[in-house]
Scaffold this active site. Structure first.
Site, PDB file in Angstrom:
ATOM      1  N   SER A  95       0.834  -1.191   0.000  1.00  0.00           N
ATOM      2  CA  SER A  95       0.000   0.000   0.000  1.00  0.00           C
ATOM      3  C   SER A  95       0.879   1.255   0.000  1.00  0.00           C
ATOM      4  CB  SER A  95      -0.958  -0.046   1.198  1.00  0.00           C
ATOM      5  OG  SER A  95      -1.958   0.930   1.106  1.00  0.00           O
ATOM      6  N   ASP A 217      -9.960  -3.792  -6.007  1.00  0.00           N
ATOM      7  CA  ASP A 217      -9.345  -3.188  -4.830  1.00  0.00           C
ATOM      8  C   ASP A 217      -9.843  -1.755  -4.720  1.00  0.00           C
ATOM      9  OD1 ASP A 217      -7.703  -2.020  -2.911  1.00  0.00           O
ATOM     10  OD2 ASP A 217      -5.842  -2.804  -3.743  1.00  0.00           O
ATOM     11  N   HIS A 245      -7.549  -5.271  -0.651  1.00  0.00           N
ATOM     12  CA  HIS A 245      -6.323  -4.476  -0.618  1.00  0.00           C
ATOM     13  C   HIS A 245      -5.161  -5.166   0.095  1.00  0.00           C
ATOM     14  CE1 HIS A 245      -4.075  -0.809  -1.124  1.00  0.00           C
ATOM     15  NE2 HIS A 245      -3.934  -0.616   0.177  1.00  0.00           N
TER      16      HIS A 245
END
Length: 267
Positions: A95, A217, A245
């Site tokens: 991320s 996502d 995610h």
């Protein structure tokens, strides 16, 4: 300063193997990688850590001034690498950590020799022809909700971020991780994350890079993975057969297979 204590550094795996550094994203800690570590420890020296303000880090080391930009987190990475005297490590960032890794590789090029970007997003706000996944109004609302009631926001958002509603235990785990984070520090990390724009940094990446995205996502739509891949010269894009995610938790086999194949290609 005791960097090992500050960032709760863990080193495991093959002490003579190439080094892989695993970095977590917002609201998480190194435990996020527990299903990845066993796939690496036989052949690689594995380094895990917590950003200041997360997990088992030294919370007294946190300052809003330092962690109000991604540069502060990138400095953490550079200092962790220096403390362990790493050379040419593979940095695996999930991320927002994917972009932190890009910045850290620029700060300490001798320390980081390759990047793996898991569900990256260099800018979360849509702009012109760029789709980041959120409108400016969405982000304003998200941050306002987080400021008003962090625990309530975490309980509502974590399952949506995780996806995979048919496996509620995954959403519950992410909720617990979010809720275990100090709210003041989490709010600052959220603002830093969701208001960031690191697109210009991508063209400067010169190390081998693997971009991993998912078929669905909400935080990093497939269009973002394609954008990152196009922006980084010579990068490789792999779309995992995974949704949500956090593919390292929801689809560990696919994630680990893509990661280990990339690592093998570097040797």
């Amino acid at each position: 300063m005791d960097i090992r204590r500050r960032n709760n550094i863990t080193v495991t795996g093959n002490p003579r193997g190439p080094v892989v550094v695993l970095a977590h994203g917002f609201g998480c800690d190194q435990n996020l990688w527990r299903l990845t570590v066993p796939a690496l420890t036989e052949d690689y020296r594995v380094v895990l850590f917590d950003y200041v303000g997360s997990g088992g880090s030294d919370l007294s080391a946190w300052t809003e001034e330092r962690y109000s930009s991604l540069e502060g987190y990138a400095q953490d990475v550079a200092e962790v690498c220096e403390e362990l005297d790493l050379e040419g490590a593979v940095f695996v960032g999930h991320s927002v950590s994917a972009m932190v890794g890009v910045m850290a590789a620029k700060k300490a090029p001798e320390r980081i020799g390759a990047l793996v970007m898991v569900a990256p997003n260099p800018r979360y706000v849509d702009e012109g022809g760029y789709r980041g996944g959120f409108s400016a109004e969405d982000i304003d609302e998200l941050l306002a909700s987080l400021e008003l009631n962090y625990l309530g926001w975490s309980s509502a958002m974590a399952p949506m971020i995780m996806g995979n509603p048919e496996r509620p235990e995954l959403g519950e785990e992410l909720t617990s991780s979010f809720c275990a984070t100090d709210p003041t520090m989490a709010r600052a990390f959220a603002r830093t994350t969701f208001l960031s724009d690191s697109r210009r940094d991508l063209a400067g990446v010169t190390v081998p890079t693997l971009v991993l995205d998912c078929t669905e996502d909400m935080i990093a739509p497939p269009e973002v993975g394609a954008y990152v891949h196009r922006a980084i010269p010579g990068s490789t894009l792999v779309t995992l057969d995974a949704t949500g995610h956090c593919p390292q938790l929801s689809a560990p086999d696919a994630t680990n297979a893509a990661l280990t194949a990339f690592l093998a290609g570097l040797e």
